[in-house]
Design a protein around this motif. Structure first.
Motif, PDB file in Angstrom:
ATOM      1  N   ILE A  90       0.849  -1.207   0.000  1.00  0.00           N
ATOM      2  CA  ILE A  90       0.000   0.000   0.000  1.00  0.00           C
ATOM      3  C   ILE A  90       0.879   1.250   0.000  1.00  0.00           C
ATOM      4  CG2 ILE A  90      -1.781   1.274   1.229  1.00  0.00           C
ATOM      5  CD1 ILE A  90      -2.722  -1.287   2.417  1.00  0.00           C
ATOM      6  N   MET A 144       2.260   1.926  -3.318  1.00  0.00           N
ATOM      7  CA  MET A 144       1.280   2.420  -4.283  1.00  0.00           C
ATOM      8  C   MET A 144       1.140   3.937  -4.214  1.00  0.00           C
ATOM      9  SD  MET A 144      -0.091   0.528  -6.469  1.00  0.00           S
ATOM     10  CE  MET A 144       1.357  -0.422  -6.779  1.00  0.00           C
ATOM     11  N   ASP A 199       2.408  11.468  -0.960  1.00  0.00           N
ATOM     12  CA  ASP A 199       0.956  11.323  -0.896  1.00  0.00           C
ATOM     13  C   ASP A 199       0.564  10.852   0.502  1.00  0.00           C
ATOM     14  OD1 ASP A 199      -1.655  10.783  -1.208  1.00  0.00           O
ATOM     15  OD2 ASP A 199      -1.452   9.608  -3.046  1.00  0.00           O
ATOM     16  N   LEU A 249      -2.377   9.966   1.684  1.00  0.00           N
ATOM     17  CA  LEU A 249      -3.503   9.051   1.819  1.00  0.00           C
ATOM     18  C   LEU A 249      -3.080   7.602   2.057  1.00  0.00           C
ATOM     19  CD1 LEU A 249      -6.587   9.321   1.821  1.00  0.00           C
ATOM     20  CD2 LEU A 249      -6.547   8.399  -0.479  1.00  0.00           C
ATOM     21  N   PRO A 250      -2.109   7.063   1.261  1.00  0.00           N
ATOM     22  CA  PRO A 250      -1.718   5.669   1.515  1.00  0.00           C
ATOM     23  C   PRO A 250      -1.191   5.471   2.933  1.00  0.00           C
ATOM     24  CG  PRO A 250      -0.895   6.357  -0.590  1.00  0.00           C
ATOM     25  CD  PRO A 250      -1.451   7.569   0.059  1.00  0.00           C
ATOM     26  N   LEU A 310      -4.157   5.022   5.001  1.00  0.00           N
ATOM     27  CA  LEU A 310      -4.736   3.711   4.728  1.00  0.00           C
ATOM     28  C   LEU A 310      -3.943   2.631   5.439  1.00  0.00           C
ATOM     29  CD1 LEU A 310      -5.535   3.772   0.901  1.00  0.00           C
ATOM     30  CD2 LEU A 310      -6.893   4.595   2.809  1.00  0.00           C
ATOM     31  N   THR A 351      -4.682   2.365   9.117  1.00  0.00           N
ATOM     32  CA  THR A 351      -5.935   1.645   9.370  1.00  0.00           C
ATOM     33  C   THR A 351      -5.750   0.149   9.159  1.00  0.00           C
ATOM     34  OG1 THR A 351      -6.905   3.563   8.311  1.00  0.00           O
ATOM     35  CG2 THR A 351      -8.392   1.785   8.891  1.00  0.00           C
ATOM     36  N   PHE A 367     -12.315   2.459   0.506  1.00  0.00           N
ATOM     37  CA  PHE A 367     -11.585   2.070   1.714  1.00  0.00           C
ATOM     38  C   PHE A 367     -12.514   2.008   2.917  1.00  0.00           C
ATOM     39  CE2 PHE A 367      -8.552   2.108   5.135  1.00  0.00           C
ATOM     40  CZ  PHE A 367      -7.664   1.170   4.663  1.00  0.00           C
ATOM     41  N   PHE A 427     -13.919  -1.237   3.006  1.00  0.00           N
ATOM     42  CA  PHE A 427     -13.020  -2.205   3.657  1.00  0.00           C
ATOM     43  C   PHE A 427     -13.220  -2.187   5.168  1.00  0.00           C
ATOM     44  CE2 PHE A 427      -8.938  -2.738   5.877  1.00  0.00           C
ATOM     45  CZ  PHE A 427      -8.728  -4.077   5.632  1.00  0.00           C
ATOM     46  N   VAL A 428     -13.321  -0.985   5.731  1.00  0.00           N
ATOM     47  CA  VAL A 428     -13.479  -0.886   7.184  1.00  0.00           C
ATOM     48  C   VAL A 428     -14.787  -1.537   7.624  1.00  0.00           C
ATOM     49  CG1 VAL A 428     -13.702   0.715   9.099  1.00  0.00           C
ATOM     50  CG2 VAL A 428     -12.068   1.178   7.298  1.00  0.00           C
ATOM     51  N   LEU A 454      -7.256  -5.391   0.192  1.00  0.00           N
ATOM     52  CA  LEU A 454      -6.340  -4.258   0.345  1.00  0.00           C
ATOM     53  C   LEU A 454      -5.442  -4.106  -0.876  1.00  0.00           C
ATOM     54  CD1 LEU A 454      -5.254  -4.456   4.058  1.00  0.00           C
ATOM     55  CD2 LEU A 454      -6.475  -2.618   2.937  1.00  0.00           C
ATOM     56  N   SER A 480      -5.462  -0.776  -3.166  1.00  0.00           N
ATOM     57  CA  SER A 480      -4.291   0.092  -3.310  1.00  0.00           C
ATOM     58  C   SER A 480      -3.820   0.132  -4.763  1.00  0.00           C
ATOM     59  CB  SER A 480      -3.168  -0.346  -2.374  1.00  0.00           C
ATOM     60  OG  SER A 480      -2.900  -1.698  -2.525  1.00  0.00           O
ATOM     61  N   LEU A 481      -4.002  -0.963  -5.503  1.00  0.00           N
ATOM     62  CA  LEU A 481      -3.660  -0.919  -6.933  1.00  0.00           C
ATOM     63  C   LEU A 481      -4.531   0.113  -7.649  1.00  0.00           C
ATOM     64  CD1 LEU A 481      -3.105  -4.542  -8.255  1.00  0.00           C
ATOM     65  CD2 LEU A 481      -1.645  -2.578  -8.610  1.00  0.00           C
ATOM     66  N   TYR A 523      -6.058   2.623  -6.331  1.00  0.00           N
ATOM     67  CA  TYR A 523      -5.667   3.963  -5.901  1.00  0.00           C
ATOM     68  C   TYR A 523      -4.388   4.407  -6.605  1.00  0.00           C
ATOM     69  CZ  TYR A 523      -4.219   7.911  -3.158  1.00  0.00           C
ATOM     70  OH  TYR A 523      -3.830   9.156  -2.804  1.00  0.00           O
ATOM     71  N   GLY A 524      -3.439   3.473  -6.733  1.00  0.00           N
ATOM     72  CA  GLY A 524      -2.180   3.816  -7.383  1.00  0.00           C
ATOM     73  C   GLY A 524      -2.387   4.271  -8.811  1.00  0.00           C
TER      74      GLY A 524
END
Lengths: 113, 538
Positions: A43, A46, A69, A71-72, A75, A78, B133, B136-137, B177, B181-182, B184-185
């Motif tokens: 993550i 990314m 960044d 945000l990751p 994330l 969490t 996300f 996910f939570v 996850l 994240s992919l 998001y990337g």
């Protein structure tokens, strides 16, 4: 740096997958932990791998490409908390299974040899 | 912010508060208070979900901005017809299940009621959220509660099934996850609407990465939905769970189905550019395989609870295959089917324990295979006075069993038949080629659905004969009204769905239409932020 990170994630994930497929509950829980480390690193990766870049945009903002960044990182925080909690929960179930079945095999009984 | 859109957060806040209060009131002494709190909260949730359903039927999507940040930057909750429908379904099942548990199951272990409310919080949140996300939570929240609930009542069988269930779901969460994240990337956003807006613009060089991310994400959801070949844990886990828990778990696979339905149509709908229709063929084939696997499983299962578990697979396989068809009509039929089959299966899980009560353990196994299965089941029944029996118990149980069988197998006159009819009628008359040839996928779906219907019918009839006719050694089980009422309540809703099929189908069609027009979703979610920001600025 990307190379080292990629090798690290790959090694962690491969070891984790191998351990998850093992028949003992302890191996499975270690495997899950290794896998979650690999995913957490993934993550972060990314969000683009940077060193020394500030997270927050300063007053003279300028080019956003100069900043990391954030945000990751949020994330991943969490994800770490959640995977820690679920691992602890799994540990309890593991102990219950060990106590009830008198074996640490994932199926609750030794395979007939 | 209007009162209506503030109500959207209530299905998440109410269970959170109720569950937290129950944790404080722990102990045997407080059990009546906790139980009534749980029932009260669940009734309130059903009322809220009904109101939200009414609001959603107006046609616009209501958006609740958590922290009041506008859509792409903050997390939003989105209420549309589909999410309101799933909310209502969840809370109706929850009400039936919690009333049933009051008879005796809630005494089988600690924290049943608080875990139950946390599960509801996770489910409601997963249906409402508009952020990947955050999804996910909520998923982790509902899974953590479900781990506890599956183990409710303890015993070796449950711990064994629970262990597998937890490992499989933890691994799936990690895949979740990776997928998130992919995505998001590649796109730089996690808001579903913003994501859908950005997917068509993704360049050819990163499109592969995006689709890989979506694929990995889909595996995590499909595992929860019980798609073949990721579903071997499911029948065991569902059969091992205590009846009220298995009954509410009937909606858990539908969470996975719901997300697949929503995201595949939103992100890879017709306007998605080069990625339009991504994964459709796969969903169709995998759905058909799931139905076949479930059908074989129902024929092979000799335990009534496992029969229920395999029916869950058929049900989610059908909706997945219908999603793969990618047509508005088929989707609306699938939604009707989803509601009716979930209600039927949920009632069936509750019923199983009542009809098993008068029989010796393992009586429904054929003598030879009982030997092969070997181990004695540890039936950890709370053997105690179950209260006054209601009259004509066997008759009522029989009627309820027939009702469940009709709904699950999809025979007239109950809602299961109408659902399958609506589904197949749309699949055989595709809107894009009126009067034209029936597509091969339509024929395949027809054949597999009819086949699975027959398999379910055979399995149900066999189980019914063995339970009600061919059991000389049985005693009439003592069944309380409070246990029978929830089953009748669920079946009554199925009957109501049959009688008022017209309005219900119209609602489903409207829901399917809005699912198939992602552009409206995007503009509703993203524009609410812009317009109300202007309003505040003035």
């Amino acid at each position: 740096m990307e190379f080292v990170l990629a090798i690290g994630i790959g090694t962690l994930a491969a070891s984790g997958v191998w351990l998850i497929l093992r028949p003992r509950t302890f191996q499975v829980i270690i495997g899950l932990s290794l896998l979650s480390y690999a995913v957490n690193l993934f993550i972060v990766a990314m969000g683009r791998v940077r060193t020394g870049a500030p997270v927050l945009i300063a007053k003279e903002a300028g080019d956003p490409a100069r900043y990391a960044d954030p945000l990751p990182q949020a994330l991943v925080l969490t994800a770490i908390v959640i995977s820690f909690a679920t691992t602890a929960l799994f540990l309890v179930v593991l102990l219950a299974s060990r106590g009830l079945a008198r074996t640490d095999h994932v199926d609750g009984q030794e395979p007939e040899a | 912010m209007s009162g209506a859109s503030s109500l959207i957060i209530a299905p998440i806040l109410l269970p959170l508060l109720a569950g937290a209060c129950m944790l404080l009131l722990n102990g045997e002494r407080h059990r009546p208070i906790v139980a009534s709190l749980n029932v009260g909260a669940t009734v309130a949730l059903v009322c809220i979900a009904t109101i939200l359903l009414g609001i959603s039927d107006a046609g616009t999507r209501d958006v609740y901005r958590l922290g009041n940040w506008p859509a792409p930057f903050g997390i939003v909750l989105v209420l549309d017809r589909l999410s309101a429908l799933m909310l209502l379904l969840t809370n109706i099942l929850a009400l039936a299940s919690v009333v049933y548990s009051l008879a005796r199951w809630h005494r089988a272990g600690a924290h049943f009621h608080s875990l139950f409310q946390f599960l509801l919080m996770g489910l409601d949140g997963a249906f409402l959220t508009g952020d990947l996300f955050n999804l996910f939570v909520f998923f982790e929240l509902l899974l953590a509660a479900s781990y506890g609930l599956l183990l409710h009542g303890s015993g070796l069988a449950r711990v064994k099934a629970g262990l597998h269930y937890i490992v499989v779901n933890l691994a799936a969460s990690l895949l979740f996850l990776i997928g998130v994240s992919l995505i998001y990337g590649v796109t730089g956003t996690l808001n579903m609407a913003d994501l859908a807006a950005r997917v068509p613009a993704v360049g050819a060089e990163s499109r592969g990465l995006l689709e890989a991310g979506a694929g990995v994400l889909a595996v995590a959801f499909l595992l929860k939905a019980g798609m073949w070949p990721l579903n071997f844990w499911l029948p065991t886990a569902y059969a091992a769970a205590s009846p009220p828990v298995a009954s509410i778990f009937a909606i858990m696979t539908k969470v996975g189905v719901y997300i697949v339905l929503r995201l595949s149509l939103l992100l890879f709908g017709e306007d998605a550019g080069a990625s339009a229709g991504f994964g459709r063929e796969f969903l169709l084939l995998a759905g058909l395989a799931t139905i076949l696997f479930g059908a074989i499983g129902t024929l092979a299962s000799q335990d009534t609870a496992r029969l229920g578990g395999f029916s869950v697979l058929i049900s989610s396989g059908t909706v997945l295959a219908a999603t793969g068809m990618g047509q508005v009509g088929v989707t609306s039929g699938a939604l009707f089917y989803l509601v009716s089959s979930t209600l039927g299966i949920s009632a069936f899980f509750l019923l199983v324990e009542l009809i098993e009560r008068g029989r010796e353990p393992g009586a429904d196994m054929i003598a030879v295979t009982r030997e092969a299965y070997g181990e004695e089941d540890e039936r950890d029944e709370v053997e105690e006075d179950v209260g006054t029996a209601i009259v004509a118990t066997m008759g009522l149980l029989g009627v309820a069993f027939i009702g469940c069988a009709l709904v699950i197998a999809g025979l007239p006159p109950l809602s299961g038949f109408i659902a399958k009819f609506a589904l197949l009628a749309a699949a055989l008359h595709p809107a894009d080629q009126p009067g034209g040839a029936i597509p091969g996928s339509g024929w395949a779906l027809l054949a597999v659905l009819i086949l699975s219907g027959i398999a379910t019918l055979v399995a149900m009839a066999r189980a019914g004969i063995r339970i009600f006719w061919a059991s000389p050694d049985r005693t009439v089980p003592r069944v309380r009204l409070i246990e029978m009422a929830p089953i009748m309540f669920l079946l009554f809703i199925c009957a109501a769905q049959t009688v008022w099929a017209g309005p219900v189908i119209r609602f489903m069609q409207a829901a399917a239409h809005s699912l198939h027009s992602p552009a409206d979703y995007i503009s509703d979610v993203l524009d609410t932020g812009a317009s109300s920001r202007q309003a505040e600025g003035k």
